[in-house]
Design a protein around this motif. Structure first.
Motif, short mmCIF file in Angstrom:
data_model
loop_
_atom_site.label_atom_id
_atom_site.label_comp_id
_atom_site.label_asym_id
_atom_site.label_seq_id
_atom_site.Cartn_x
_atom_site.Cartn_y
_atom_site.Cartn_z
N ALA A 1 22.81 57.29 -7.04
CA ALA A 1 22.93 56.09 -6.93
C ALA A 1 21.35 55.22 -6.76
O ALA A 1 21.14 54.21 -7.37
CB ALA A 1 23.99 55.57 -6.12
N GLY A 2 20.67 55.77 -5.71
CA GLY A 2 19.60 55.24 -5.29
C GLY A 2 18.60 55.26 -6.27
O GLY A 2 17.79 54.29 -6.71
N SER A 3 18.25 56.25 -6.91
CA SER A 3 17.37 56.43 -8.15
C SER A 3 17.91 55.59 -9.41
O SER A 3 16.88 55.09 -9.83
CB SER A 3 17.45 58.12 -8.53
OG SER A 3 16.80 58.07 -9.75
N GLU B 1 16.92 52.11 -8.59
CA GLU B 1 15.19 51.84 -8.54
C GLU B 1 14.81 51.88 -10.03
O GLU B 1 13.91 51.14 -10.24
CB GLU B 1 14.57 53.40 -8.07
CG GLU B 1 13.51 53.05 -7.39
CD GLU B 1 12.84 54.33 -6.72
OE1 GLU B 1 12.28 54.95 -7.27
OE2 GLU B 1 13.83 54.70 -5.69
N VAL B 2 15.43 52.48 -10.94
CA VAL B 2 14.65 52.70 -12.34
C VAL B 2 15.27 51.58 -13.34
O VAL B 2 14.92 51.18 -14.38
CB VAL B 2 14.80 54.15 -13.14
CG1 VAL B 2 14.11 55.02 -12.20
CG2 VAL B 2 16.32 54.41 -13.13
N ALA B 3 16.70 51.25 -12.89
CA ALA B 3 17.32 50.14 -13.68
C ALA B 3 17.02 48.96 -13.62
O ALA B 3 17.36 47.88 -14.58
CB ALA B 3 18.75 50.67 -13.53
N GLY B 4 16.33 48.44 -12.43
CA GLY B 4 16.38 47.03 -12.28
C GLY B 4 15.69 46.16 -13.35
O GLY B 4 14.69 46.74 -13.78
N GLY B 5 16.19 45.06 -13.84
CA GLY B 5 15.80 44.15 -14.86
C GLY B 5 16.30 44.27 -16.14
O GLY B 5 16.22 43.65 -17.12
N ALA B 6 17.06 45.61 -16.24
CA ALA B 6 17.28 46.07 -17.61
C ALA B 6 18.57 44.98 -17.94
O ALA B 6 19.47 44.81 -17.18
CB ALA B 6 17.45 47.53 -17.74
N VAL B 7 18.71 44.85 -19.44
CA VAL B 7 19.86 44.28 -19.88
C VAL B 7 21.09 45.32 -20.31
O VAL B 7 22.23 44.75 -20.34
CB VAL B 7 19.68 43.47 -21.24
CG1 VAL B 7 18.88 42.38 -20.86
CG2 VAL B 7 19.19 44.22 -22.20
N SER C 1 24.45 47.78 -8.32
CA SER C 1 23.34 46.97 -7.29
C SER C 1 21.90 46.84 -7.88
O SER C 1 21.27 45.88 -7.33
CB SER C 1 23.24 48.10 -6.07
OG SER C 1 22.55 49.54 -6.57
N ALA C 2 21.73 47.27 -9.02
CA ALA C 2 20.56 46.90 -9.67
C ALA C 2 20.77 45.50 -10.52
O ALA C 2 19.80 44.95 -11.26
CB ALA C 2 20.02 47.65 -10.51
N GLY C 3 21.96 45.03 -10.72
CA GLY C 3 22.36 44.06 -11.46
C GLY C 3 22.47 44.30 -13.05
O GLY C 3 22.57 43.32 -13.76
#
Ligand SMILES: NC(=O)c1ccc[n+]([C@@H]2O[C@H](COP(=O)([O-])OP(=O)(O)OC[C@H]3O[C@@H](n4cnc5c(N)ncnc54)[C@H](OP(=O)(O)O)[C@@H]3O)[C@@H](O)[C@H]2O)c1
Length: 229
Positions: A56-58, A61-67, A104-106
């Motif tokens: 989940a942490g990974s 980390e990589v998904a932030g900002g994606a639609v 958590s990355a929104g």
């Protein structure tokens, strides 16, 4: 420019999704386990990053900002690989990590690629339960996949709006993009029509851009008459 994060971007489905997303003007975060093995994925608009779909942490980390996010990971790429190293819990771990990490990355939208084997046949049972129709030796993989789908369903009304698109038959790597896919339901579409990876990618991007299905699994296929033209 909007971004899409693709887990399994180095695989057959992941590459097709990446190409479709680029063609639509998205930036793609291409998640692989070892970026050094995927130099060929690098292109304008593609960031190749290391990530683990079962962590989940990974994922966060990589998904932030994606639609939107795409789950096109498979721990099993063909019968020649065997099952000695298959983790029966792989797809459950991936479901848990994606739901938690994306939330958590929104990132609110997840499209996952499913497996024909757990669509329902004419008798209402999963295809994989009919040994005459499905190779029993691939059953461990089908069971692992099915457990992941169950896990997504058990999550209920979480923050991540997921859909699983399951090929209604075979997936053809070099077949053309027709742009004429259909979405079905839980059953094998009549005649078990398949589709190209390119058309699967069209369906995936369509469901990210304009979500029509929520927290469910459906078949995706291209009718045979369309594929012949
Ligand atoms: N007819 C059907 O229903 C049908 C047919 C084909 C595929 N599918 C489904 O479509 C999806 C994608 O399949 P595909 O054909 O594109 O598979 P693929 O070509 O084998 O690609 C799978 C990718 O997953 C990555 N991967 C493997 N283990 C991983 C792990 N532990 N963590 C993170 N990434 C991992 C691999 O990349 P790395 O090794 O670099 O990490 C690989 O590039 C799967 O769910 C598959 O079951 C369905």
């Amino acid at each position: 420019m909007d971004g899409i994060v693709v887990f399994g971007a180095g695989g057959r489905a992941g590459r097709a999704v990446t190409a479709e997303a680029l063609g639509r003007g998205y930036e793609v975060t291409a998640v692989v386990r070892d970026p050094a093995r995927y130099a060929d994925l690098g292109a304008a608009g593609v960031s190749v990053v290391r990530g683990d779909v079962t962590d989940a942490g990974s994922v966060r980390e990589v998904a932030g900002g994606a639609v939107g996010a795409v789950h096109a990971v498979s721990p099993f790429s063909g019968p020649e690989q065997g099952f000695d190293s298959l983790d029966p819990g792989f797809f459950v771990k991936a479901a848990d990590a994606l739901l938690e990490g994306l939330a958590s990355a929104g990132v609110r939208r997840l499209v996952a690629v499913g497996l024909f084997a757990n669509l329902l046949g004419a008798d209402g049972r999963p295809v994989m339960d009919a040994p005459s129709a499905f190779p029993p030796e691939i059953r461990p993989f089908a069971l692992a996949h099915t457990a992941g789908l169950r896990r997504l369903r058990e999550a209920g009304e979480g923050a991540v709006d997921w859909v699983m698109l399951t090929p209604g038959g075979g997936l053809e790597q070099d077949a053309p993009r027709t742009g004429h896919h259909r979405l079905g339901d839980e059953r094998v579409p009549e005649g078990a029509p398949g589709l190209s990876y390119a058309d699967l990618a069209v369906a995936v991007l369509d469901e990210i851009e304009t979500p029509t299905l929520h927290r469910t699994r459906v078949s995706v296929f291209v009718p045979r008459d369309v594929r012949r033209t």
